[in-house]
Design a protein around this motif. Structure first.
Motif, PDB file in Angstrom:
ATOM      1  N   MET A   1       0.800  -1.186   0.000  1.00  0.00           N
ATOM      2  CA  MET A   1       0.000   0.000   0.000  1.00  0.00           C
ATOM      3  C   MET A   1       0.852   1.262   0.000  1.00  0.00           C
ATOM      4  O   MET A   1       0.356   2.353   0.064  1.00  0.00           O
TER       5      MET A   1
ATOM      6  N   GLU B   1      -1.040  -7.653  -5.352  1.00  0.00           N
ATOM      7  CA  GLU B   1      -1.948  -7.234  -4.280  1.00  0.00           C
ATOM      8  C   GLU B   1      -1.740  -5.752  -3.954  1.00  0.00           C
ATOM      9  O   GLU B   1      -2.711  -5.010  -3.747  1.00  0.00           O
ATOM     10  N   ASP B   2      -0.490  -5.300  -3.914  1.00  0.00           N
ATOM     11  CA  ASP B   2      -0.217  -3.882  -3.682  1.00  0.00           C
ATOM     12  C   ASP B   2      -0.836  -3.016  -4.766  1.00  0.00           C
ATOM     13  O   ASP B   2      -1.423  -1.964  -4.491  1.00  0.00           O
TER      14      ASP B   2
ATOM     15  N   GLY C   1      -4.682  -2.793  -4.380  1.00  0.00           N
ATOM     16  CA  GLY C   1      -5.171  -2.081  -3.208  1.00  0.00           C
ATOM     17  C   GLY C   1      -4.738  -0.632  -3.110  1.00  0.00           C
ATOM     18  O   GLY C   1      -5.347   0.152  -2.386  1.00  0.00           O
TER      19      GLY C   1
ATOM     20  N   TYR D   1      -5.290   3.723  -0.886  1.00  0.00           N
ATOM     21  CA  TYR D   1      -4.266   4.557  -0.242  1.00  0.00           C
ATOM     22  C   TYR D   1      -4.146   5.899  -0.949  1.00  0.00           C
ATOM     23  O   TYR D   1      -4.076   6.957  -0.307  1.00  0.00           O
TER      24      TYR D   1
ATOM     25  N   PRO E   1      -2.224   4.743   5.191  1.00  0.00           N
ATOM     26  CA  PRO E   1      -2.392   3.317   4.920  1.00  0.00           C
ATOM     27  C   PRO E   1      -3.465   2.621   5.759  1.00  0.00           C
ATOM     28  O   PRO E   1      -4.185   1.767   5.248  1.00  0.00           O
ATOM     29  N   TYR E   2      -3.597   2.979   7.037  1.00  0.00           N
ATOM     30  CA  TYR E   2      -4.601   2.293   7.857  1.00  0.00           C
ATOM     31  C   TYR E   2      -6.014   2.793   7.554  1.00  0.00           C
ATOM     32  O   TYR E   2      -6.976   2.037   7.606  1.00  0.00           O
TER      33      TYR E   2
ATOM     34  N   GLN F   1      -6.942   0.846   4.517  1.00  0.00           N
ATOM     35  CA  GLN F   1      -7.410  -0.508   4.842  1.00  0.00           C
ATOM     36  C   GLN F   1      -8.828  -0.475   5.393  1.00  0.00           C
ATOM     37  O   GLN F   1      -9.656  -1.336   5.060  1.00  0.00           O
TER      38      GLN F   1
ATOM     39  N   TRP G   1     -11.201   0.103   2.499  1.00  0.00           N
ATOM     40  CA  TRP G   1     -11.413  -1.119   1.710  1.00  0.00           C
ATOM     41  C   TRP G   1     -12.286  -2.116   2.475  1.00  0.00           C
ATOM     42  O   TRP G   1     -13.193  -2.725   1.909  1.00  0.00           O
ATOM     43  N   ALA G   2     -12.032  -2.282   3.765  1.00  0.00           N
ATOM     44  CA  ALA G   2     -12.822  -3.218   4.564  1.00  0.00           C
ATOM     45  C   ALA G   2     -14.291  -2.809   4.578  1.00  0.00           C
ATOM     46  O   ALA G   2     -15.188  -3.655   4.452  1.00  0.00           O
TER      47      ALA G   2
END
Length: 198
Positions: A1, A138-139, A142, A146, A152-153, A156, A159-160
């Motif tokens: 990410m 994957e980076d 996703g 970002y 980054p968090y 995440q 996305w979640a």
């Protein structure tokens, strides 16, 4: 990410390099194309080596000359789907501005999942066999989250939230009569608010 770049202007520029998938042989390419068609139209339960052999006009054991088995076949499908999704979402983020990027990103993510529900489930359900995927894929897939958030968090979490929202939609789990466009608008608004400490 990627790594945090501070409070720069959103959306951020790309960081992850676009992965290049290995070019399959013509026969493997044909097998993968037929497998995706089966998956998209009939679901994961129908994706068997026997079914593919029937459609390709060859005996199922002959498929093992080209692919190690169903796990490798699924990994190839996931690989290609992650690049496809990454290309789509990077393109959306490239065209967006700070005011529109979250809404545009979530709208594209939702539309792609709804257009390919069985492929989406294959890519996002259960353990991810990272050891069988192309390095960096994957980076790449996703990173648009970002780029849209700059953290980054938070990416995440976005996305979640998007995944949870869309999988409930695909599975018909919302209450009858729910206005899902309003649900997605609420999700966009929630992540558009400044985050404490950000």
């Amino acid at each position: 990410m990627g790594t945090p770049q501070g409070p720069g202007r959103l959306p951020l520029a790309p960081v992850a390099p676009r992965p290049a998938l290995a070019s399959p042989s013509p026969r493997v390419g044909e097998i993968i194309a037929v497998a995706r068609e089966v998956l998209e139209k009939e679901g994961a339960a129908a994706l068997t080596m026997r079914r593919l052999g029937e459609l390709l006009g060859i005996r199922a054991p002959s498929l093992y000359k080209h692919l190690a088995g169903k796990n490798q076949l699924e990994a190839r499908l996931v690989d290609a789907a992650l690049v496809e999704m990454g290309d789509l979402l990077h393109g959306v983020v490239d065209r967006a501005d700070a005011a529109s990027v979250l809404g545009d990103l979530l709208a594209a993510y939702r539309a792609h999942a709804r257009a390919h529900p069985n492929l989406y489930r294959l890519v996002t359900s259960g353990p991810l066999r990272r050891d069988q995927l192309t390095a960096g894929v994957e980076d790449w897939a996703g990173e648009p989250f970002y780029r849209a958030t700059g953290e980054p968090y938070l990416a995440q979490a976005l996305w979640a939230a998007a995944h949870g929202t869309v999988i409930l939609e695909l599975d018909g789990r919302y209450l009858p009569g729910s206005d899902l466009d309003r649900t997605w608008a609420a999700l966009t608004a929630a992540f558009s608010r400044p985050v404490a400490g950000a």
